[in-house]
Structures are given as C-alpha cells and as structure tokens.
Design a protein around this motif. Structure first.
Motif, PDB file in Angstrom:
ATOM      1  N   VAL A  57       0.843  -1.189   0.000  1.00 21.71           N
ATOM      2  CA  VAL A  57       0.000   0.000   0.000  1.00 21.71           C
ATOM      3  C   VAL A  57       0.882   1.243   0.000  1.00 21.71           C
ATOM      4  CG1 VAL A  57      -1.861   1.224   1.180  1.00 21.71           C
ATOM      5  CG2 VAL A  57      -1.770  -1.283   1.283  1.00 21.71           C
ATOM      6  N   ALA A  58       0.668   2.090  -1.004  1.00 21.25           N
ATOM      7  CA  ALA A  58       1.458   3.311  -1.168  1.00 21.25           C
ATOM      8  C   ALA A  58       0.864   4.459  -0.355  1.00 21.25           C
ATOM      9  CB  ALA A  58       1.520   3.692  -2.647  1.00 21.25           C
ATOM     10  N   SER A  59       1.635   5.516  -0.226  1.00 20.62           N
ATOM     11  CA  SER A  59       1.205   6.672   0.578  1.00 20.62           C
ATOM     12  C   SER A  59      -0.016   7.375   0.000  1.00 20.62           C
ATOM     13  CB  SER A  59       2.360   7.668   0.737  1.00 20.62           C
ATOM     14  OG  SER A  59       2.766   8.137  -0.540  1.00 20.62           O
ATOM     15  N   ASP A  60      -0.244   7.220  -1.306  1.00 23.56           N
ATOM     16  CA  ASP A  60      -1.425   7.847  -1.911  1.00 23.56           C
ATOM     17  C   ASP A  60      -2.664   6.969  -1.805  1.00 23.56           C
ATOM     18  OD1 ASP A  60      -0.894   5.839  -3.765  1.00 23.56           O
ATOM     19  OD2 ASP A  60      -0.611   7.200  -5.463  1.00 23.56           O
ATOM     20  N   GLY A  61      -2.557   5.821  -1.146  1.00 27.40           N
ATOM     21  CA  GLY A  61      -3.692   4.931  -0.947  1.00 27.40           C
ATOM     22  C   GLY A  61      -3.846   3.866  -2.021  1.00 27.40           C
ATOM     23  N   ALA A  93      -1.831 -17.103  -2.525  1.00 23.12           N
ATOM     24  CA  ALA A  93      -0.479 -17.650  -2.544  1.00 23.12           C
ATOM     25  C   ALA A  93       0.130 -17.621  -1.140  1.00 23.12           C
ATOM     26  CB  ALA A  93       0.400 -16.835  -3.495  1.00 23.12           C
ATOM     27  N   VAL A  94       1.078 -18.478  -0.909  1.00 22.52           N
ATOM     28  CA  VAL A  94       1.824 -18.466   0.350  1.00 22.52           C
ATOM     29  C   VAL A  94       2.812 -17.314   0.290  1.00 22.52           C
ATOM     30  CG1 VAL A  94       3.443 -19.751   1.806  1.00 22.52           C
ATOM     31  CG2 VAL A  94       1.567 -20.948   0.668  1.00 22.52           C
ATOM     32  N   GLY A  95       2.888 -16.540   1.353  1.00 21.59           N
ATOM     33  CA  GLY A  95       3.811 -15.414   1.404  1.00 21.59           C
ATOM     34  C   GLY A  95       5.212 -15.850   1.787  1.00 21.59           C
ATOM     35  N   ALA A  96       6.104 -14.888   1.848  1.00 24.01           N
ATOM     36  CA  ALA A  96       7.481 -15.130   2.294  1.00 24.01           C
ATOM     37  C   ALA A  96       7.865 -13.982   3.222  1.00 24.01           C
ATOM     38  CB  ALA A  96       8.418 -15.217   1.094  1.00 24.01           C
ATOM     39  N   ILE A  97       7.081 -13.811   4.258  1.00 22.31           N
ATOM     40  CA  ILE A  97       7.186 -12.634   5.121  1.00 22.31           C
ATOM     41  C   ILE A  97       7.958 -12.922   6.399  1.00 22.31           C
ATOM     42  CG2 ILE A  97       5.851 -10.863   6.336  1.00 22.31           C
ATOM     43  CD1 ILE A  97       3.814 -12.648   4.033  1.00 22.31           C
ATOM     44  N   VAL A 152       0.794  -7.629   4.396  1.00 24.21           N
ATOM     45  CA  VAL A 152       0.504  -6.344   3.772  1.00 24.21           C
ATOM     46  C   VAL A 152       1.633  -5.394   4.154  1.00 24.21           C
ATOM     47  CG1 VAL A 152      -1.095  -4.405   3.635  1.00 24.21           C
ATOM     48  CG2 VAL A 152      -1.981  -6.742   3.908  1.00 24.21           C
ATOM     49  N   ALA A 153       2.294  -4.844   3.153  1.00 24.50           N
ATOM     50  CA  ALA A 153       3.391  -3.911   3.389  1.00 24.50           C
ATOM     51  C   ALA A 153       2.926  -2.493   3.106  1.00 24.50           C
ATOM     52  CB  ALA A 153       4.571  -4.245   2.489  1.00 24.50           C
ATOM     53  N   LEU A 196      -8.540  -2.810   2.563  1.00 24.42           N
ATOM     54  CA  LEU A 196      -8.018  -4.060   2.029  1.00 24.42           C
ATOM     55  C   LEU A 196      -8.344  -5.216   2.970  1.00 24.42           C
ATOM     56  CD1 LEU A 196      -6.283  -5.663  -0.008  1.00 24.42           C
ATOM     57  CD2 LEU A 196      -4.291  -4.993   1.346  1.00 24.42           C
ATOM     58  N   LEU A 197      -8.130  -5.020   4.256  1.00 22.81           N
ATOM     59  CA  LEU A 197      -8.427  -6.077   5.224  1.00 22.81           C
ATOM     60  C   LEU A 197      -9.926  -6.358   5.293  1.00 22.81           C
ATOM     61  CD1 LEU A 197      -5.885  -5.060   7.993  1.00 22.81           C
ATOM     62  CD2 LEU A 197      -5.665  -6.902   6.311  1.00 22.81           C
ATOM     63  N   GLU A 198     -10.742  -5.312   5.230  1.00 25.35           N
ATOM     64  CA  GLU A 198     -12.199  -5.498   5.190  1.00 25.35           C
ATOM     65  C   GLU A 198     -12.601  -6.293   3.953  1.00 25.35           C
ATOM     66  OE1 GLU A 198     -13.722  -1.525   5.333  1.00 25.35           O
ATOM     67  OE2 GLU A 198     -13.108  -1.237   7.419  1.00 25.35           O
TER      68      GLU A 198
END
Length: 119
Positions: A15-19, A29-33, A44-45, A66-68
């Motif tokens: 998610v960028a600063s402009d939304g 997909a499986v993440g790699a966090i 979510v970054a 996004l989470l909603e």
C-alpha cells in the motif's frame, strides 16, 4: 528480488502513501514474510519508512479497506488477528510510527511476551 535471488515479492499486497494498493502475491499464494507465519498469514506492506514518520491517512484507510475486503471475500476470518512483522520475527519492521497506528486498530493482537524491544 533480483539482487537477493528471490523468486517473487514477499508480500501479498503493498500500500502506497497515496492509498493505491498493489498486488504482490495475492490472497491465495503463500507469502514469504516471516518464518513460521507464511502459510497462515497475509502480508501487507506499507510502502515507506515508518521509523519516525506515520503513514498517511490515505495509506491507513487503504490498508483497512483491504483487510475489510479480505473478510468480505472469505480470505480472512472475521476475527483475524493483526500483528506487526516485529511481533513475529526479529525484524524492526514496520517501524515504531506504524506500530503505534496498528495498536489502535480493533484487530491488533498484543503478544507482548513475544515482542522485541524495537517493536
């Protein structure tokens, strides 16, 4: 990715600063966090440095929407728990200013026994 030799971006969404929300791996997909969390978490970054500076209001609203949306799509449980990366790994991410913001969200989970000092 290329410099580190990684096959893909680690996060599901960014998610960028402009939304604006950018799809990384997507919901399915499986993440790699964070080791031990990749198969059971959605990463979510927030794009930026949040050591001192807080995320923009547009960024915060976009992350919440996004989470909603993830709940509405059945990709997240309605009672999901929200963690900062520093709570589940030895990384000083997402930064103190963003962690202060996340602590105000209703789904944030306090696992203070496991948290690192920089979290």
């Amino acid at each position: 990715m290329d410099v580190q030799g990684w096959a893909d971006i680690a996060y599901h969404y960014l998610v960028a600063s402009d939304g604006r929300v950018y799809e990384g791996r997507g919901w399915d997909a499986v993440g790699a966090i964070a080791h031990g969390w990749n198969w059971r978490a959605v990463g979510v970054a927030a794009i930026g440095d949040f050591t001192d500076a807080a995320p923009t209001s547009e960024q915060v609203k976009a992350m919440q929407r996004l989470l909603e949306r993830g709940v509405a799509l059945g990709k997240l449980r309605p009672g999901y728990r929200l963690y900062g990366k520093c709570q589940v790994s030895n990384k000083a991410s997402p930064g103190a200013a963003l962690m202060r913001e996340l602590r105000t969200w209703s789904h944030w989970h306090n696992n203070s026994a496991e948290m690192h000092d920089y979290c």
